[in-house]
Design an enzyme around this catalytic site. Sequence first.
Site, PDB file in Angstrom:
ATOM      1  N   ARG A 167       9.316 -28.181 -14.238  1.00  0.00           N
ATOM      2  CA  ARG A 167       8.325 -27.176 -14.616  1.00  0.00           C
ATOM      3  C   ARG A 167       7.292 -27.860 -15.510  1.00  0.00           C
ATOM      4  O   ARG A 167       7.619 -28.747 -16.307  1.00  0.00           O
ATOM      5  CB  ARG A 167       8.981 -26.024 -15.371  1.00  0.00           C
ATOM      6  CG  ARG A 167       7.977 -24.905 -15.690  1.00  0.00           C
ATOM      7  CD  ARG A 167       8.572 -23.825 -16.568  1.00  0.00           C
ATOM      8  NE  ARG A 167       7.525 -22.869 -16.955  1.00  0.00           N
ATOM      9  CZ  ARG A 167       7.604 -22.064 -17.994  1.00  0.00           C
ATOM     10  NH1 ARG A 167       8.677 -22.092 -18.779  1.00  0.00           N
ATOM     11  NH2 ARG A 167       6.616 -21.229 -18.263  1.00  0.00           N
ATOM     12  N   HIS A 168       6.049 -27.448 -15.396  1.00  0.00           N
ATOM     13  CA  HIS A 168       4.967 -28.060 -16.174  1.00  0.00           C
ATOM     14  C   HIS A 168       5.189 -27.928 -17.685  1.00  0.00           C
ATOM     15  O   HIS A 168       5.976 -27.097 -18.156  1.00  0.00           O
ATOM     16  CB  HIS A 168       3.624 -27.416 -15.804  1.00  0.00           C
ATOM     17  CG  HIS A 168       3.561 -25.943 -16.133  1.00  0.00           C
ATOM     18  ND1 HIS A 168       3.339 -25.465 -17.406  1.00  0.00           N
ATOM     19  CD2 HIS A 168       3.723 -24.856 -15.349  1.00  0.00           C
ATOM     20  CE1 HIS A 168       3.344 -24.151 -17.400  1.00  0.00           C
ATOM     21  NE2 HIS A 168       3.592 -23.743 -16.168  1.00  0.00           N
TER      22      HIS A 168
ATOM     23  N   ASP B 190      -1.586 -23.256 -23.767  1.00  0.00           N
ATOM     24  CA  ASP B 190      -1.890 -22.280 -24.821  1.00  0.00           C
ATOM     25  C   ASP B 190      -1.503 -20.867 -24.387  1.00  0.00           C
ATOM     26  O   ASP B 190      -1.108 -20.046 -25.217  1.00  0.00           O
ATOM     27  CB  ASP B 190      -3.380 -22.322 -25.182  1.00  0.00           C
ATOM     28  CG  ASP B 190      -3.734 -23.529 -26.043  1.00  0.00           C
ATOM     29  OD1 ASP B 190      -2.816 -24.145 -26.631  1.00  0.00           O
ATOM     30  OD2 ASP B 190      -4.935 -23.860 -26.136  1.00  0.00           O
ATOM     31  N   TRP B 191      -1.604 -20.589 -23.099  1.00  0.00           N
ATOM     32  CA  TRP B 191      -1.211 -19.262 -22.620  1.00  0.00           C
ATOM     33  C   TRP B 191       0.299 -19.091 -22.652  1.00  0.00           C
ATOM     34  O   TRP B 191       0.786 -17.993 -22.917  1.00  0.00           O
ATOM     35  CB  TRP B 191      -1.763 -19.011 -21.214  1.00  0.00           C
ATOM     36  CG  TRP B 191      -3.207 -18.582 -21.204  1.00  0.00           C
ATOM     37  CD1 TRP B 191      -4.140 -18.848 -22.161  1.00  0.00           C
ATOM     38  CD2 TRP B 191      -3.872 -17.820 -20.198  1.00  0.00           C
ATOM     39  NE1 TRP B 191      -5.355 -18.309 -21.811  1.00  0.00           N
ATOM     40  CE2 TRP B 191      -5.224 -17.668 -20.601  1.00  0.00           C
ATOM     41  CE3 TRP B 191      -3.476 -17.271 -18.979  1.00  0.00           C
ATOM     42  CZ2 TRP B 191      -6.156 -16.972 -19.841  1.00  0.00           C
ATOM     43  CZ3 TRP B 191      -4.409 -16.591 -18.216  1.00  0.00           C
ATOM     44  CH2 TRP B 191      -5.733 -16.434 -18.649  1.00  0.00           C
ATOM     45  N   ASN B 192       1.070 -20.140 -22.406  1.00  0.00           N
ATOM     46  CA  ASN B 192       2.519 -20.059 -22.598  1.00  0.00           C
ATOM     47  C   ASN B 192       2.830 -19.689 -24.049  1.00  0.00           C
ATOM     48  O   ASN B 192       3.636 -18.801 -24.325  1.00  0.00           O
ATOM     49  CB  ASN B 192       3.203 -21.388 -22.309  1.00  0.00           C
ATOM     50  CG  ASN B 192       3.319 -21.724 -20.837  1.00  0.00           C
ATOM     51  OD1 ASN B 192       3.245 -22.889 -20.479  1.00  0.00           O
ATOM     52  ND2 ASN B 192       3.499 -20.733 -19.978  1.00  0.00           N
TER      53      ASN B 192
ATOM     54  N   ARG C 234      -2.164 -27.552 -14.782  1.00  0.00           N
ATOM     55  CA  ARG C 234      -1.037 -27.753 -15.699  1.00  0.00           C
ATOM     56  C   ARG C 234       0.123 -28.476 -15.020  1.00  0.00           C
ATOM     57  O   ARG C 234       0.805 -29.286 -15.660  1.00  0.00           O
ATOM     58  CB  ARG C 234      -0.593 -26.425 -16.305  1.00  0.00           C
ATOM     59  CG  ARG C 234      -0.182 -25.329 -15.321  1.00  0.00           C
ATOM     60  CD  ARG C 234      -0.030 -23.999 -16.065  1.00  0.00           C
ATOM     61  NE  ARG C 234       0.432 -22.884 -15.240  1.00  0.00           N
ATOM     62  CZ  ARG C 234      -0.349 -22.081 -14.543  1.00  0.00           C
ATOM     63  NH1 ARG C 234      -1.664 -22.299 -14.522  1.00  0.00           N
ATOM     64  NH2 ARG C 234       0.162 -21.067 -13.862  1.00  0.00           N
TER      65      ARG C 234
ATOM     66  N   GLU D 131       2.219 -21.608  -8.578  1.00  0.00           N
ATOM     67  CA  GLU D 131       2.827 -20.490  -9.286  1.00  0.00           C
ATOM     68  C   GLU D 131       2.589 -19.177  -8.549  1.00  0.00           C
ATOM     69  O   GLU D 131       1.643 -19.037  -7.773  1.00  0.00           O
ATOM     70  CB  GLU D 131       2.272 -20.388 -10.716  1.00  0.00           C
ATOM     71  CG  GLU D 131       2.874 -19.270 -11.577  1.00  0.00           C
ATOM     72  CD  GLU D 131       4.399 -19.334 -11.725  1.00  0.00           C
ATOM     73  OE1 GLU D 131       5.088 -19.351 -10.691  1.00  0.00           O
ATOM     74  OE2 GLU D 131       4.879 -19.350 -12.875  1.00  0.00           O
TER      75      GLU D 131
ATOM     76  N   GLU E  30       3.895 -27.201 -21.736  1.00  0.00           N
ATOM     77  CA  GLU E  30       3.357 -25.981 -22.352  1.00  0.00           C
ATOM     78  C   GLU E  30       1.830 -25.913 -22.285  1.00  0.00           C
ATOM     79  O   GLU E  30       1.134 -26.920 -22.383  1.00  0.00           O
ATOM     80  CB  GLU E  30       3.782 -25.916 -23.821  1.00  0.00           C
ATOM     81  CG  GLU E  30       3.402 -24.622 -24.520  1.00  0.00           C
ATOM     82  CD  GLU E  30       3.707 -24.648 -25.999  1.00  0.00           C
ATOM     83  OE1 GLU E  30       4.757 -24.104 -26.399  1.00  0.00           O
ATOM     84  OE2 GLU E  30       2.892 -25.223 -26.761  1.00  0.00           O
TER      85      GLU E  30
ATOM     86  N   HIS F 235       6.129 -24.607 -11.366  1.00  0.00           N
ATOM     87  CA  HIS F 235       5.971 -23.570 -12.381  1.00  0.00           C
ATOM     88  C   HIS F 235       7.236 -22.736 -12.507  1.00  0.00           C
ATOM     89  O   HIS F 235       8.125 -22.801 -11.658  1.00  0.00           O
ATOM     90  CB  HIS F 235       4.808 -22.651 -11.992  1.00  0.00           C
ATOM     91  CG  HIS F 235       3.534 -23.365 -11.695  1.00  0.00           C
ATOM     92  ND1 HIS F 235       2.513 -23.494 -12.616  1.00  0.00           N
ATOM     93  CD2 HIS F 235       3.111 -23.992 -10.572  1.00  0.00           C
ATOM     94  CE1 HIS F 235       1.513 -24.172 -12.071  1.00  0.00           C
ATOM     95  NE2 HIS F 235       1.861 -24.484 -10.836  1.00  0.00           N
TER      96      HIS F 235
END
Length: 214
Positions: free
Chosen positions: A7-8, A12-14, A57, A81, A10, A153
């Site tokens: 999985r990618h 900022d939206w995470n 990402r 995703e 982190e 993702h």
Amino acid sequence: MILYIVRHGETDWNKARRVQGFSDIPLNEYGRHLARQTAEGMKEIRFDLAYTSPLIRARETAEIILEGRNIPLIESDGIKEMGFGAYEGMCVTGKEKTAEMEAFQKFFSDTGNFVPAEGGESIADVMERTGSFLRELCTNPDLQGKHILLSTHGAAMTAFLNHIRGNLESADFWKWHVPANCAVTTVEVKEGVPAILEESKVYYKEPVKRWNIE
């Protein structure tokens, strides 16, 4: 064939618990740090080629892991995703719950009854395309014996692994939880049949951060 599914890192939206989906959000610096730690942990692993979601990402995560190696990197919508349509950009945490937030939270808490927003995908949609990608990968005669990195993702990776487990019911989609950022699952494919060897390994020292609905 050995698959290393990651999985990618982190974004900022995470960090803000915002719904990403098809929104093309880059890694933040912490996400790049996680990817670099993962690259260091995987430096002795042989890769013959790599597939990535076309979203930045995931692609950047793969590029960091593969830095310094002459490895083909192939984009595929099959491991992109899940698209969340009108839900994308919405923050899903906080004390005050809107009707839209409550509807989206069924994606985690009542997945069998999750209804996509306008422009979004259903669980069946993401299961179908990740399943098609998996079948094509496992049956490709040119890939037998290869060691392959897949950069993807949270929801797409979960769908992919659910196919391998035979866990095909929407209501059980999150039975094994959301993979952490830069978590790596190793899958061996023998005679076209995939099996999980090791799941959700992380190569960084920080406590594993998981997505929790508050």
